[in-house]
Write a protein that holds these residues in place. Structure first.
Motif, mmCIF file in Angstrom:
data_model
loop_
_atom_site.group_PDB
_atom_site.id
_atom_site.type_symbol
_atom_site.label_atom_id
_atom_site.label_comp_id
_atom_site.label_asym_id
_atom_site.label_seq_id
_atom_site.Cartn_x
_atom_site.Cartn_y
_atom_site.Cartn_z
ATOM 1 N N ASP A 1 0.813 -1.183 0.200
ATOM 2 C CA ASP A 1 -0.051 -0.061 -0.019
ATOM 3 C C ASP A 1 0.801 1.348 0.453
ATOM 4 O O ASP A 1 0.404 2.521 -0.575
ATOM 5 C CB ASP A 1 -0.661 -0.581 1.095
ATOM 6 N N ILE A 2 2.139 0.864 0.938
ATOM 7 C CA ILE A 2 3.055 2.690 1.150
ATOM 8 C C ILE A 2 3.090 2.615 -0.490
ATOM 9 O O ILE A 2 3.563 3.481 -0.745
ATOM 10 C CB ILE A 2 3.697 2.210 1.799
ATOM 11 N N LEU B 1 0.842 4.321 -2.950
ATOM 12 C CA LEU B 1 0.568 5.445 -2.223
ATOM 13 C C LEU B 1 1.814 5.939 -2.649
ATOM 14 O O LEU B 1 1.642 7.150 -3.626
ATOM 15 C CB LEU B 1 0.425 5.847 -0.647
ATOM 16 N N LEU B 2 2.587 6.256 -3.085
ATOM 17 C CA LEU B 2 3.893 6.821 -3.608
ATOM 18 C C LEU B 2 4.206 7.226 -4.751
ATOM 19 O O LEU B 2 4.195 7.740 -5.440
ATOM 20 C CB LEU B 2 5.662 6.419 -2.837
ATOM 21 N N ASP B 3 3.623 6.445 -5.701
ATOM 22 C CA ASP B 3 3.477 5.903 -7.341
ATOM 23 C C ASP B 3 2.330 6.687 -7.274
ATOM 24 O O ASP B 3 3.150 7.188 -8.665
ATOM 25 C CB ASP B 3 3.608 4.072 -7.550
ATOM 26 N N SER B 4 1.868 6.821 -6.946
ATOM 27 C CA SER B 4 0.441 7.595 -7.260
ATOM 28 C C SER B 4 0.477 9.548 -7.081
ATOM 29 O O SER B 4 -0.083 10.086 -7.796
ATOM 30 C CB SER B 4 -0.880 7.302 -6.695
ATOM 31 N N MET B 5 1.365 9.116 -5.911
ATOM 32 C CA MET B 5 2.168 10.733 -5.199
ATOM 33 C C MET B 5 3.185 11.042 -6.746
ATOM 34 O O MET B 5 3.398 12.250 -6.695
ATOM 35 C CB MET B 5 2.661 10.720 -4.423
ATOM 36 N N GLY B 6 4.075 9.802 -7.704
ATOM 37 C CA GLY B 6 4.671 10.452 -8.576
ATOM 38 C C GLY B 6 5.886 10.339 -7.970
ATOM 39 O O GLY B 6 6.350 10.822 -8.687
ATOM 40 N N ALA B 7 5.798 9.736 -6.792
ATOM 41 C CA ALA B 7 7.167 9.468 -7.086
ATOM 42 C C ALA B 7 8.577 8.357 -7.898
ATOM 43 O O ALA B 7 8.175 7.430 -8.417
ATOM 44 C CB ALA B 7 7.170 9.000 -5.159
ATOM 45 N N ARG C 1 13.076 7.335 -5.157
ATOM 46 C CA ARG C 1 12.621 8.035 -4.163
ATOM 47 C C ARG C 1 11.722 7.456 -3.472
ATOM 48 O O ARG C 1 11.846 7.462 -1.803
ATOM 49 C CB ARG C 1 11.550 9.020 -5.012
ATOM 50 N N ALA D 1 10.356 4.736 1.319
ATOM 51 C CA ALA D 1 9.644 3.408 2.011
ATOM 52 C C ALA D 1 10.206 2.127 1.519
ATOM 53 O O ALA D 1 10.527 1.769 3.558
ATOM 54 C CB ALA D 1 8.447 3.403 1.120
ATOM 55 N N THR E 1 -4.562 5.318 -11.388
ATOM 56 C CA THR E 1 -3.164 6.167 -10.989
ATOM 57 C C THR E 1 -2.560 5.649 -12.098
ATOM 58 O O THR E 1 -1.294 6.084 -11.232
ATOM 59 C CB THR E 1 -3.070 5.162 -9.502
ATOM 60 N N HIS F 1 -0.796 12.890 -13.263
ATOM 61 C CA HIS F 1 -0.819 12.935 -11.692
ATOM 62 C C HIS F 1 -2.276 13.508 -11.331
ATOM 63 O O HIS F 1 -1.952 14.818 -10.507
ATOM 64 C CB HIS F 1 0.057 13.530 -10.784
ATOM 65 N N PHE G 1 -4.975 10.105 -3.862
ATOM 66 C CA PHE G 1 -4.946 8.548 -3.775
ATOM 67 C C PHE G 1 -5.038 8.021 -2.225
ATOM 68 O O PHE G 1 -4.285 8.108 -1.483
ATOM 69 C CB PHE G 1 -4.353 7.244 -4.948
ATOM 70 N N ALA H 1 -1.888 2.765 5.470
ATOM 71 C CA ALA H 1 -0.642 3.004 4.513
ATOM 72 C C ALA H 1 -0.133 3.843 5.093
ATOM 73 O O ALA H 1 0.723 5.019 4.299
ATOM 74 C CB ALA H 1 -0.852 3.103 2.991
ATOM 75 N N MET I 1 3.164 5.669 7.014
ATOM 76 C CA MET I 1 4.727 5.396 7.824
ATOM 77 C C MET I 1 4.791 4.864 8.606
ATOM 78 O O MET I 1 5.116 6.067 9.671
ATOM 79 C CB MET I 1 5.534 5.557 7.284
ATOM 80 N N TRP J 1 7.835 4.291 10.335
ATOM 81 C CA TRP J 1 8.778 5.090 10.964
ATOM 82 C C TRP J 1 8.694 6.911 11.611
ATOM 83 O O TRP J 1 9.668 7.499 11.090
ATOM 84 C CB TRP J 1 9.819 4.601 10.531
ATOM 85 N N VAL K 1 6.657 14.784 -2.029
ATOM 86 C CA VAL K 1 7.333 14.269 -3.139
ATOM 87 C C VAL K 1 6.543 15.361 -3.962
ATOM 88 O O VAL K 1 7.849 15.365 -5.190
ATOM 89 C CB VAL K 1 6.404 12.737 -3.342
ATOM 90 N N GLN L 1 -2.955 17.793 -0.586
ATOM 91 C CA GLN L 1 -1.610 17.619 -2.464
ATOM 92 C C GLN L 1 -3.033 17.960 -3.042
ATOM 93 O O GLN L 1 -1.725 18.662 -3.805
ATOM 94 C CB GLN L 1 -1.881 15.538 -2.570
ATOM 95 N N ARG M 1 -4.959 18.138 -5.477
ATOM 96 C CA ARG M 1 -5.044 17.038 -6.728
ATOM 97 C C ARG M 1 -6.319 18.136 -6.965
ATOM 98 O O ARG M 1 -7.703 18.416 -6.360
ATOM 99 C CB ARG M 1 -4.726 15.743 -6.939
#
Lengths: 265, 249
Positions: free
Chosen positions: A158-159, A162-168, A172, A177, B52, B74, B78, B84, B86, B88, B101, B149, B151
């Motif tokens: 999921d993480i 998520l980062l992929d959908s943000m365009g990372a 990155r 992650a 996505t 983009h 999402f 999800a 993190m 940490w 990002v 974000q 969007r």
């Protein structure tokens, strides 16, 4: 909790955790001492713990000097192995075919018997620090590489999504992650490898060295001094335990979130 | 008439021999809350993956403000199933993730999200780690991470699916209030009929796999709908359940 009761409570906690271990080790040593005293066995066959302590203490300067050399070989070797494992783990994570190409080679390095390979490495690299570093790196590199590679794979899908959908970018996503996700695996690998590292260094010294616990043990053995052999063994065990403890502390400092639970406001 | 914010035309997608999406047609107007409702495994998540850019359609068109949707555009914020977050990162640094990002510095991103913590019921928890928060708070943090974000459209993938029933009901009503205030353009994927009826202007009901749009429902009621036991909501809910349970009608 007031300050006055903090110290006794900490002490109580220590004994609750360490008590059983202290008791079993003490029982072992006492039984050993009693057996040697009662059976009258020769000290060149089995020295009593008391003799080991006294002789070891008399040799403390030599032991310290040789321990320092071993510690140096261990840390340099382990540091180079960590660096290499980290770089290779990144390469493998980004170029999957490389994994299939390299892993068999690394696995073969793990099957080499140290007894055979240590003298060869000394033969190739001489009696200095280099062969020790090479041998320590050889025994610790693969466990660390596997730990890191597995850790990256443990990233929450999921993480990543998520980062992929943000365009990372892939890099990155790796830094944000995959790398932090690998931390628990990294520290698990670190705890295991650090014990291998000390053994690896001593083995290399045993095969030939100017200084170090390995060569000290070899000389003591050749002089029929099992008490000094065991004193050196005791020092190396202590060294390993200290390094092990350091990795545990390091993990606690690096991953503060793992010891947290939900707080009710 | 201005083009729809999002328009999907005749979307088809197969994975190997399995046809997942047969023919998906749907549209979302700016400021509209639209839900896609369907049985498990119907291909709801596949629609999100197409949007996505995680995968691409075999046939059909995806238009955003009248323009074909590209991988790199983009346009969507999402929110995945589960939070999800993190483990940490502290809560504030989790909510700034999308901004970081996008290229904002951590300090700038923090300054942008900090004023929103009170509205999301997270004030005082900025420096906590996710493990220290309850499930509901974690979902609110995840939604905050999504909306900051900025969007043009939000994609919510079963956002409350992992919560217990009571917390889920609370979160649905909270989201209804928040949406009424902000009027985000939303596409919600869910299998919870009550959730869809409580929140949506329109609801698309998918058929079983291979999915096509089986029915489209309007929910012509004012927002926010707090109606527990409201007959109007119950009627629509019953009608949709009827459709889902008797797909051959």
């Amino acid at each position: 909790m007031s300050n006055s009761s903090a110290a006794p409570r900490l002490l109580a906690r220590f004994f609750r955790h360490a008590g059983p271990a202290v008791a079993s080790v003490s029982a072992l040593i006492l039984g050993w001492e009693a057996y040697v005293q009662l059976s009258g066995i020769s000290p060149t066959a089995l020295p009593a713990p008391s003799r080991i302590i006294v002789q070891g203490f008399e040799q403390r300067e030599a032991l310290a000097r040789h321990s320092l050399a071993t510690l140096q070989a261990t840390t340099f070797g382990f540091a180079s192995s960590l660096t290499a494992a980290f770089l290779f783990s990144i390469l493998i994570d980004f170029f999957r075919p490389l994994r299939r190409a390299l892993f068999p080679v690394f696995i073969i390095t793990q099957t080499l018997p140290l007894v055979a390979i240590a003298p060869l490495i000394v033969l190739w690299f001489g009696f200095g620090l280099t062969p020790k570093i090479v041998l320590v790196a050889l025994v610790t590199f693969f466990p660390m590489l596997v730990a890191l590679a597995q850790g990256y794979e443990a990233t929450d899908r999921d993480i990543s999504a998520l980062l992929d959908s943000m365009g990372a970018s892939r890099w990155r996503i790796f830094v944000m992650a995959r790398l932090p996700s690998a931390l628990p695996y990294f520290f698990a690998g670190l705890r295991i490898s650090i014990t291998y590292a000390v053994v690896g260094a001593i083995f290399a010294e045993y095969a030939g060295a100017a200084r170090g616990l390995g060569i000290y043990i070899l000389n003591a053995k050749n002089n029929f001094r099992p008490d000094l052999v065991l004193a050196a063994v005791f020092v190396s065990a202590t060294l390993t335990l200290l390094l092990f403890g350091a990795t545990v502390l390091l993990q606690r400092a690096a991953m503060p979130w793992t010891r947290l639970t939900e707080t009710r406001p | 008439m201005s083009p729809a914010r999002l328009q999907l035309q005749n979307l088809c997608k197969s994975f190997g021999p399995t046809k997942v999406l047969a023919d998906i047609n749907l549209s979302v107007q700016p400021g509209e809350f639209v839900s896609v409702l369907g049985p498990s495994g119907a291909g709801k998540s596949t629609i999100l993956h197409l949007l996505t850019g995680a995968s691409s359609p075999d046939a059909g068109q995806m238009l955003f403000d009248g323009q074909p949707l590209s991988r790199a555009s983009h346009r969507f914020a999402f929110m995945p199933q589960g939070d999800a977050l993190m483990p940490w990162r502290r809560i504030i640094d989790n909510t700034t993730l999308g901004l970081e990002v996008q290229g904002f510095s951590r300090e700038a991103a923090r300054a942008m999200v900090a004023p929103l913590f009170a509205e999301f019921g997270l004030a005082g928890f900025e420096n906590h780690y996710p493990a220290q928060l309850s499930g509901g708070m974690r979902q609110r943090a995840a939604l905050l991470r999504t909306v900051v974000q900025e969007r043009p459209m939000l994609l919510l993938d079963e956002p409350f699916g992992a919560l217990d029933a009571l917390t889920r009901a609370q979160m649905q009503r909270w989201l209804a209030t928040m949406w009424t205030r902000h009027r985000w353009t939303v596409l919600l994927i869910t299998h919870d009929v009550r959730e869809a009826v409580l929140l949506s202007d329109r609801i698309y009901v998918l058929s079983a796999r291979p999915a096509r749009v089986a029915h489209e429902f309007q929910v012509p009621l004012d927002h926010p709908r707090q109606g527990i036991g409201s007959p109007a909501l119950a009627d629509i809910e019953a009608e949709i359940l009827q459709t889902l349970l008797n797909p051959e009608d």
